[in-house]
Design an enzyme around this catalytic site. Structure first.
Site, mmCIF file in Angstrom:
data_model
loop_
_atom_site.group_PDB
_atom_site.id
_atom_site.type_symbol
_atom_site.label_atom_id
_atom_site.label_comp_id
_atom_site.label_asym_id
_atom_site.label_seq_id
_atom_site.Cartn_x
_atom_site.Cartn_y
_atom_site.Cartn_z
ATOM 1 N N HIS A 77 0.826 -1.209 0.000
ATOM 2 C CA HIS A 77 0.000 0.000 0.000
ATOM 3 C C HIS A 77 0.864 1.265 0.000
ATOM 4 O O HIS A 77 0.501 2.283 0.587
ATOM 5 C CB HIS A 77 -0.961 0.012 1.192
ATOM 6 C CG HIS A 77 -1.939 -1.117 1.181
ATOM 7 N ND1 HIS A 77 -3.114 -1.078 0.474
ATOM 8 C CD2 HIS A 77 -1.904 -2.338 1.777
ATOM 9 C CE1 HIS A 77 -3.770 -2.216 0.643
ATOM 10 N NE2 HIS A 77 -3.059 -3.001 1.417
ATOM 11 N N ASN A 150 -10.071 -3.187 2.007
ATOM 12 C CA ASN A 150 -9.742 -3.230 0.588
ATOM 13 C C ASN A 150 -11.001 -3.027 -0.231
ATOM 14 O O ASN A 150 -12.106 -2.992 0.304
ATOM 15 C CB ASN A 150 -9.104 -4.581 0.214
ATOM 16 C CG ASN A 150 -7.705 -4.748 0.766
ATOM 17 O OD1 ASN A 150 -6.977 -3.784 0.975
ATOM 18 N ND2 ASN A 150 -7.315 -5.987 1.017
ATOM 19 N N ARG A 360 -2.911 -9.516 11.763
ATOM 20 C CA ARG A 360 -2.879 -8.116 11.325
ATOM 21 C C ARG A 360 -2.795 -7.183 12.537
ATOM 22 O O ARG A 360 -2.138 -6.138 12.475
ATOM 23 C CB ARG A 360 -4.122 -7.783 10.504
ATOM 24 C CG ARG A 360 -4.191 -8.423 9.138
ATOM 25 C CD ARG A 360 -5.459 -8.015 8.401
ATOM 26 N NE ARG A 360 -5.310 -6.724 7.749
ATOM 27 C CZ ARG A 360 -6.329 -6.027 7.247
ATOM 28 N NH1 ARG A 360 -7.560 -6.473 7.360
ATOM 29 N NH2 ARG A 360 -6.121 -4.861 6.658
ATOM 30 N N ARG A 371 8.185 2.437 10.486
ATOM 31 C CA ARG A 371 8.146 3.568 9.553
ATOM 32 C C ARG A 371 8.270 4.916 10.254
ATOM 33 O O ARG A 371 8.944 5.824 9.769
ATOM 34 C CB ARG A 371 6.838 3.565 8.752
ATOM 35 C CG ARG A 371 6.668 2.431 7.775
ATOM 36 C CD ARG A 371 5.403 2.621 6.953
ATOM 37 N NE ARG A 371 5.511 3.806 6.125
ATOM 38 C CZ ARG A 371 4.711 4.862 6.212
ATOM 39 N NH1 ARG A 371 3.756 4.903 7.107
ATOM 40 N NH2 ARG A 371 4.878 5.891 5.402
#
Length: 726
Positions: A77, A150, A360, A371
């Protein structure tokens, strides 16, 4: 504009600066105003440039900051576009949940949505064949709630343990980092065959769902099974669904391929332009709910993320609306730094034992740490609008300053204690669990083909044709016979005719029998054609009007006014982007029309429809322009509505005059496979009050209805589009 009293926008404003404020002057990061940011401090004279000095703090800072601008892009993504908006609850779901956001119809919740592709890097194209992410962050009064979904309701794998494998297989192959942002290669299809559980998902992936016309025309699905708890302590299993009010629409494959090169930012520009124009995208929010007592009443496991809950068995209950109404002020700090977690839930919403969801919940939190750092939830776009207080401390990039003499619980002051349930404290559902510690799944997780067939059976004839062609394209790019050969055997378990047609195209082994008995069942809600808007609409559709000098001003102005009144976006296309003059208009005194683009600067792929007004001189010029002819033929090949009036009718006829096609030769309007023509027009032929309807006698009504249908699939089913070179 973007939620309850603009609460999130007001919160972001505290961290926002306007570069257009005339009072600003350039400063260093530590606040010192600079009088020169173009030249490094150096030893120099009027006639000689000497060495630069390391002592220059401003030069060092500027280069250091530039060198460290990038953060790790998302593993998946990575390429996305986002916008702010609001969520409005239209019907309380208090019968199944105590969550304020799903029970209080007086509340308007600010949200942020990020759409994305899965496989490609940040620099890849928007229109590749790929699953699209549809992630929603709700800034509720009880904390942030994320639906990380999604545009497809199922996934390739059942267990999160396989995440690294499915993504590694889909990404560029490791030896040469090819191909970018696509699944048409050996490793992807090798994985599909080796994992029968992926069969249902790859059928969706080969459908039109993975080449959407717009983010605004996609459905969104939470994919996983969550739970809802009400005030009575009752629990229900739930799936979340977003359905666009514009309908669910897609490109044809040739269109998607070409746009990837012509305008790789097509989807993000489309979303941005719609919001800037005030045409706010909207989705209905639905829930599918199963009482805990009914969990085992189905022939599939409702916790299996490779399965849908057919609407005939579990109807969708639409209870809310999502609207996107504000573009971001800065891409990086909002769209790139926004971070979603499936584990972000609020009281009244919980997790199920869905094994994909369980993994998840670990993975998403972990990847944000990688990140953005441990304090990622203090970034303005991620920060909740409700109060946040705990004893988490320190770490890189900590923003919060917490006063006080204790940073632990319990403490001697009894300060910042845990909240009880009546104060809004989150209390987990007391689920009784009995089982063995083992690496296994329940027996219902072992069936992988029934819903793959159900999906294929439920598609329209054009959609089935597109699945065939998609499989033919993808497997043609696999050069290992083992890969494309055995995939045809897998398809023979779904549909023998499909398998044989694919084998014929790609050279795989020709299956001779249906290797699994078919059930031949269908279900509603699986075909995109099930989601047409309640009333025909051309709102936000982009229409190209092609003219040259000597065009018919009556037809041009009339259709432009009608399209604009209906919410469409007309664009003038000409051989040059300069003044174009109507028939009879004096170039020395006339104002002319300035074209938005010239024929070589834009292509038909970037528009939903093409209209050509008459005017003998204009049409004669277009006849001699090969690109103009190509515009018509390409739009015809891509199944788009084409309109023509006056002399332009013969121009369009010459471009796509095929057996069975009909064209007007009088004042009568003729609609032939979405090519709508009227040879004779007058000012009364154009009106702004439209009555779009199939079989309309009025040209504007008939033409706009053809546009509203998105594509003319009858043209494709009759093979007409394949007869035109485009």
């Amino acid at each position: 504009m973007a939620g309850e009293k603009n609460q999130k926008i007001a919160d972001l404003a505290t961290a926002t600066k306007d570069v257009h404020d005339k009072s600003w002057r350039i400063t260093s990061d530590y606040g010192v105003k600079q009088n020169n940011t173009d030249h490094w401090l150096s030893v120099a004279s009027e006639d000689k440039t000497g060495p630069m000095l390391l002592e220059d703090p401003f030069g060092r800072e500027k280069i250091h900051r530039f060198d460290h601008e990038r953060i790790p892009e998302r593993v998946v993504h990575a390429r996305g576009a986002g916008a702010h908006g609001k969520f409005t609850l239209l019907e309380s779901a208090s019968d199944v949940t105590s969550a304020g956001i799903l029970t209080d119809t007086s509340c308007e919740t600010p949200i942020f949505v990020r759409f994305s592709t899965v496989l490609g890097s940040r620099g890849s194209a928007d229109t590749v064949r790929d699953v699209r992410g549809f992630a929603v962050k709700f800034y509720t009064q009880e904390g942030n709630w994320d639906i990380v979904g999604n545009n497809i309701p199922v996934f390739f794998i059942q267990d999160a343990m396989k995440f690294p494998d499915v993504i590694h297989a889909g990404k560029p192959e490791p030896h040469n980092e090819i191909p970018q942002a696509q699944s048409a290669h050996n490793n992807f299809w090798d994985f599909q065959f080796m994992h029968p559980e992926a069969t249902h998902m790859f059928m969706w992936a080969m459908s039109d769902r993975t080449i959407p016309r717009s983010y605004r025309m996609m459905q969104g699905f939470g994919v996983n099974t969550f739970t809802l708890m009400n005030d009575k302590g009752e629990r229900h299993f739930v799936k979340f669904i977003w359905t666009p009010e514009l309908g669910v629409h897609s490109f044809v494959w040739d269109e998607a391929l070409k746009i990837a090169g012509q305008d790789p930012d097509f989807h993000r520009k489309d979303l941005w332009a719609a919001i800037e124009a005030g045409s706010y995208p909207k989705w209905r929010f639905g829930i599918q709910v199963i009482p805990e007592s009914k969990e085992h009443d189905f022939d599939f496991d409702i916790l299996d993320a490779t399965k849908v809950w057919p609407e005939e068995l579990v109807p969708i209950r639409y209870i809310g609306q999502l609207e996107l109404n504000r573009n971001v002020d800065e891409y990086f700090t909002q769209t790139e730094q926004v971070a979603f977690c499936t584990s972000h839930i609020v009281p009244g919403i919980g997790f199920s034992n869905d094994p994909l969801l369980q993994g998840r919940n670990f993975s998403y939190q972990d990847t944000q740490l990688s990140r953005l750092g441990v304090n990622w939830e203090e970034l303005p776009i991620n920060k909740p609008v409700c109060p946040v207080m705990n004893f988490n401390r320190d770490g890189a990039m900590r923003h919060t300053i917490t006063k006080g003499t204790v940073n632990y619980w319990p403490n001697r002051f009894q300060t910042v204690p845990p909240a009880i349930q009546e104060e809004g404290g989150y209390v987990e559902y007391a689920e009784k669990i009995v089982g063995m510690k083992a690496r296994m799944k329940s027996s219902k997780f072992k069936e992988h083909k029934n819903q793959a067939e159900l999906f294929y059976n439920s598609l329209s004839a054009p959609e089935k044709s597109h699945v065939l062609n998609a499989l033919g394209f993808e497997l043609d790019h696999c050069d290992d016979p083992v890969v494309y050969g055995r995939m045809t055997t897998r398809l023979a378990e779904i549909d023998l005719e499909l398998a044989q047609q694919v084998a014929e195209m790609v050279g795989g082994e020709m299956p001779q029998e249906q290797t699994r008995p078919k059930h031949n069942k269908t279900a509603k809600g699986l075909s995109q054609l099930d989601y047409a808007p309640e009333e025909p609409t051309i709102a936000t559709r982009m229409i190209a009007i092609i003219i040259a000098d000597g065009y018919d001003a009556i037809a041009y102005n009339g259709i432009k006014a009608a399209l604009t009144a209906a919410g469409a976006l007309p664009f003038t296309i000409s051989p040059r982007r300069n003044k174009i003059f109507a028939a009879g208009e004096d170039k020395s005194t006339g104002t002319g029309v300035t074209a938005d683009h010239h024929l070589e600067g834009m292509r038909s792929t970037l528009f939903d429809s093409v209209f050509v007004p008459g005017g003998a001189q204009s049409v004669e010029t277009l006849r001699k322009n090969g690109r103009a002819v190509h515009w018509i033929r390409e739009a015809f090949g891509h199944l788009k509505a084409i309109g023509a009036t006056g002399e332009a009718v013969m121009f369009v006829k010459d471009a796509c005059n095929l057996p069975g096609m009909e064209f007007s030769t009088s004042g009568e309007t003729v609609d032939s496979y979405g090519v709508v023509t009227t040879a004779q027009v007058n000012p009364q032929s154009f009106k702004e009050a439209l009555q779009m309807a199939k079989g309309a006698k009025d040209f504007v009504d008939a033409y706009t209805f053809a546009i509203s249908q998105h594509k003319n699939f009858d043209r494709e089913m009759q093979g007409l589009n394949a007869m035109v070179a485009y």
